[in-house]
Design a protein around this motif. Structure first.
Motif, PDB file in Angstrom:
ATOM      1  N   ALA A  23       0.875  -1.260  -0.045  1.00 61.35           N
ATOM      2  CA  ALA A  23       0.182  -0.101   0.054  1.00 61.35           C
ATOM      3  C   ALA A  23       1.066   1.428  -0.033  1.00 61.35           C
ATOM      4  N   LYS A  24       2.071   1.409   0.846  1.00 63.06           N
ATOM      5  CA  LYS A  24       2.843   2.301   0.735  1.00 63.06           C
ATOM      6  C   LYS A  24       3.456   2.665  -0.520  1.00 63.06           C
ATOM      7  N   LEU A  25       3.942   1.604  -1.222  1.00 64.18           N
ATOM      8  CA  LEU A  25       4.815   1.480  -2.545  1.00 64.18           C
ATOM      9  C   LEU A  25       3.763   2.255  -3.610  1.00 64.18           C
ATOM     10  N   LYS A  26       2.303   1.846  -3.385  1.00 61.73           N
ATOM     11  CA  LYS A  26       1.201   2.202  -4.349  1.00 61.73           C
ATOM     12  C   LYS A  26       1.071   3.700  -4.376  1.00 61.73           C
ATOM     13  N   ALA A  27       1.299   4.329  -3.034  1.00 59.19           N
ATOM     14  CA  ALA A  27       0.931   5.529  -2.849  1.00 59.19           C
ATOM     15  C   ALA A  27       2.172   6.363  -3.296  1.00 59.19           C
ATOM     16  N   ASP A  28       3.328   5.812  -3.027  1.00 56.10           N
ATOM     17  CA  ASP A  28       4.513   6.444  -3.335  1.00 56.10           C
ATOM     18  C   ASP A  28       4.575   6.557  -5.295  1.00 56.10           C
ATOM     19  N   VAL A  29       4.269   5.442  -5.652  1.00 62.07           N
ATOM     20  CA  VAL A  29       4.165   5.267  -7.157  1.00 62.07           C
ATOM     21  C   VAL A  29       3.183   6.293  -7.662  1.00 62.07           C
ATOM     22  N   ARG A  30       1.995   6.457  -7.186  1.00 62.03           N
ATOM     23  CA  ARG A  30       0.909   7.390  -7.631  1.00 62.03           C
ATOM     24  C   ARG A  30       1.477   8.715  -7.642  1.00 62.03           C
ATOM     25  N   LYS A  31       2.274   9.113  -6.525  1.00 57.71           N
ATOM     26  CA  LYS A  31       2.702  10.564  -6.190  1.00 57.71           C
ATOM     27  C   LYS A  31       3.729  10.990  -7.349  1.00 57.71           C
ATOM     28  N   ILE A  32       4.685   9.887  -7.661  1.00 55.85           N
ATOM     29  CA  ILE A  32       5.564  10.049  -8.828  1.00 55.85           C
ATOM     30  C   ILE A  32       4.902  10.112 -10.106  1.00 55.85           C
ATOM     31  N   ASN A  33       3.883   9.390 -10.321  1.00 55.98           N
ATOM     32  CA  ASN A  33       3.101   9.649 -11.716  1.00 55.98           C
ATOM     33  C   ASN A  33       2.449  10.774 -11.837  1.00 55.98           C
ATOM     34  N   ILE A  34       1.740  11.283 -10.645  1.00 51.68           N
ATOM     35  CA  ILE A  34       1.225  12.703 -10.476  1.00 51.68           C
ATOM     36  C   ILE A  34       1.946  13.827 -10.815  1.00 51.68           C
ATOM     37  N   SER A  35       3.222  13.764 -10.259  1.00 47.26           N
ATOM     38  CA  SER A  35       4.297  14.818 -10.415  1.00 47.26           C
ATOM     39  C   SER A  35       4.809  14.726 -11.918  1.00 47.26           C
TER      40      SER A  35
END
Length: 103
Positions: A23-35
Motif C-alpha cells: 500500500a505504501k509503495l502504491k501511494a509512492d508510485v501514485r505521487k511519482i506519476n502525478i508529478s
C-alpha cells in the motif's frame, strides 16, 4: 511432507506485513506519476480560482457552474447553486476535470 508445511508457515509469516508495504509503495508510485503528468501544476493553477465563480467541464457530469471553495493536490471543493436556488457542496477529483472557464 514436513518441509512443505514448514515452508508454508515461513511464507505466511513473512507475508503478514507485506500488505502495508505494498500500500505504501502504491501511494509512492501514485505521487511519482502525478508529478510526472503535471497534475500538481494543474492544482496550483486551480488554487488561483479559490473564491471565484467558474464553469467546470467534468467527466460523466458535464458542465457545472460553481464557486470554488478550496483546492488541494487531488481534490477541489466547490459550491453549486441548483436551479431551485439551493446550495450544493461538491468535492471533485482534479483528474476528472476536462476544462475550466471563468464566469
Amino acid at each position: 511432507m514436513e518441509f512443505i508445511g514448514i515452508f508454508a508457515f515461513i511464507l505466511a509469516i513473512s507475508s503478514i506485513g507485506l500488505s502495508d508495504k505494498v500500500a505504501k509503495l502504491k501511494a509512492d508510485v501514485r505521487k511519482i506519476n502525478i508529478s510526472m503528468k503535471g497534475d500538481v501544476k494543474m492544482s496550483e493553477i486551480l488554487k488561483g480560482l479559490e473564491g471565484k465563480r467558474c464553469t467546470l467541464s467534468v467527466i460523466a457530469k458535464g458542465p457545472i457552474e460553481c464557486e470554488v471553495i478550496s483546492v488541494d493536490d487531488e481534490w477541489m471543493k466547490v459550491n453549486q447553486i441548483t436551479k431551485k436556488g439551493q446550495s450544493k457542496m461538491m468535492i471533485i477529483r482534479i483528474d476528472n476535470i476536462n476544462d475550466v472557464s471563468i464566469v
